[in-house]
Design a protein around this motif. Structure first.
Motif, mmCIF file in Angstrom:
data_model
loop_
_atom_site.group_PDB
_atom_site.id
_atom_site.type_symbol
_atom_site.label_atom_id
_atom_site.label_comp_id
_atom_site.label_asym_id
_atom_site.label_seq_id
_atom_site.Cartn_x
_atom_site.Cartn_y
_atom_site.Cartn_z
ATOM 1 N N VAL A 130 0.900 -1.121 0.030
ATOM 2 C CA VAL A 130 -0.015 0.076 -0.184
ATOM 3 C C VAL A 130 0.673 1.406 -0.183
ATOM 4 O O VAL A 130 1.762 1.236 0.918
ATOM 5 C CB VAL A 130 -1.105 -0.080 1.081
ATOM 6 N N ARG A 131 0.821 2.072 -0.947
ATOM 7 C CA ARG A 131 1.956 3.182 -1.080
ATOM 8 C C ARG A 131 1.489 4.372 -0.321
ATOM 9 O O ARG A 131 2.258 5.461 -0.421
ATOM 10 C CB ARG A 131 2.039 3.532 -2.823
ATOM 11 N N GLY A 132 0.289 4.569 0.134
ATOM 12 C CA GLY A 132 -0.002 5.554 0.817
ATOM 13 C C GLY A 132 -1.211 5.266 1.784
ATOM 14 O O GLY A 132 -1.802 4.104 1.746
ATOM 15 N N PHE A 133 -1.592 6.232 2.748
ATOM 16 C CA PHE A 133 -2.672 5.846 3.661
ATOM 17 C C PHE A 133 -3.907 6.234 3.047
ATOM 18 O O PHE A 133 -4.182 7.228 2.456
ATOM 19 C CB PHE A 133 -2.458 6.872 4.923
ATOM 20 N N PRO A 134 -5.047 5.333 3.282
ATOM 21 C CA PRO A 134 -6.125 5.702 2.773
ATOM 22 C C PRO A 134 -6.923 6.865 3.469
ATOM 23 O O PRO A 134 -6.739 7.277 4.612
ATOM 24 C CB PRO A 134 -6.962 4.333 3.087
ATOM 25 N N ALA A 135 -7.759 7.603 2.480
ATOM 26 C CA ALA A 135 -8.304 8.802 3.214
ATOM 27 C C ALA A 135 -9.623 8.398 3.917
ATOM 28 O O ALA A 135 -9.937 7.151 3.715
ATOM 29 C CB ALA A 135 -8.858 9.746 1.897
ATOM 30 N N ALA A 136 -10.026 9.255 4.624
ATOM 31 C CA ALA A 136 -11.435 8.988 5.724
ATOM 32 C C ALA A 136 -12.473 8.445 4.676
ATOM 33 O O ALA A 136 -13.554 7.924 4.731
ATOM 34 C CB ALA A 136 -11.651 9.811 6.456
ATOM 35 N N THR A 137 -12.471 9.264 3.355
ATOM 36 C CA THR A 137 -13.720 8.867 2.537
ATOM 37 C C THR A 137 -13.550 7.616 1.608
ATOM 38 O O THR A 137 -14.635 7.476 0.949
ATOM 39 C CB THR A 137 -13.681 10.346 1.818
ATOM 40 N N ASP A 138 -12.393 6.987 1.794
ATOM 41 C CA ASP A 138 -12.219 5.802 0.920
ATOM 42 C C ASP A 138 -13.210 4.831 1.374
ATOM 43 O O ASP A 138 -13.280 3.723 0.653
ATOM 44 C CB ASP A 138 -10.659 5.454 1.147
ATOM 45 N N GLY A 139 -13.932 4.916 2.311
ATOM 46 C CA GLY A 139 -14.785 3.566 2.920
ATOM 47 C C GLY A 139 -13.920 2.606 3.821
ATOM 48 O O GLY A 139 -13.986 1.736 3.971
#
Length: 119
Positions: free
Chosen positions: A110-119
């Protein structure tokens, strides 16, 4: 006591080139191959170790699937910049084919952290 001179080993830092090797005669001696009687052959006739992960910088912690037909391991193609880097989960057929190497990425880095809106 003072720490030993030199660089710490894998227990302290995983940022070291590591490879997975297949030792066919050892595998057969343990009852994993179809060698049967050939497992008792002298060491001089034993097949050389074969690197299974030559294109990977890091290949570590191999585990066989319950049916013994797939090898899974942590891997990374290149060096990493920090001690808490991400790895891929890769798999390959077991026992490995005689010709060629190859593993498939089961879970990518995983190249980055997921956003809060990614579900």
């Amino acid at each position: 006591p003072p720490p030993p001179p030199g660089r710490p080993g894998l227990s302290a830092c995983l940022n070291r080139p590591t490879r997975l090797y297949h030792l066919p005669s050892l595998w057969e001696a343990a009852g994993g191959g179809a060698g049967g009687e050939e497992a008792a052959a002298p060491a001089a006739k034993a097949a050389p170790a074969r690197c299974l992960t030559p294109s990977l910088y890091f290949a570590h912690m191999p585990r066989l699937s319950p049916d013994g037909r797939t090898l899974a391991f942590a891997a990374r193609e290149g060096e990493f910049r920090s001690h808490s880097a991400g790895f891929e989960l890769r798999t390959m057929a077991w026992p490995p084919p005689e010709a060629g190497h190859g593993s498939a990425t089961l879970v990518p880095i995983v190249r980055g952290f997921p956003a809060a809106t990614d579900g």
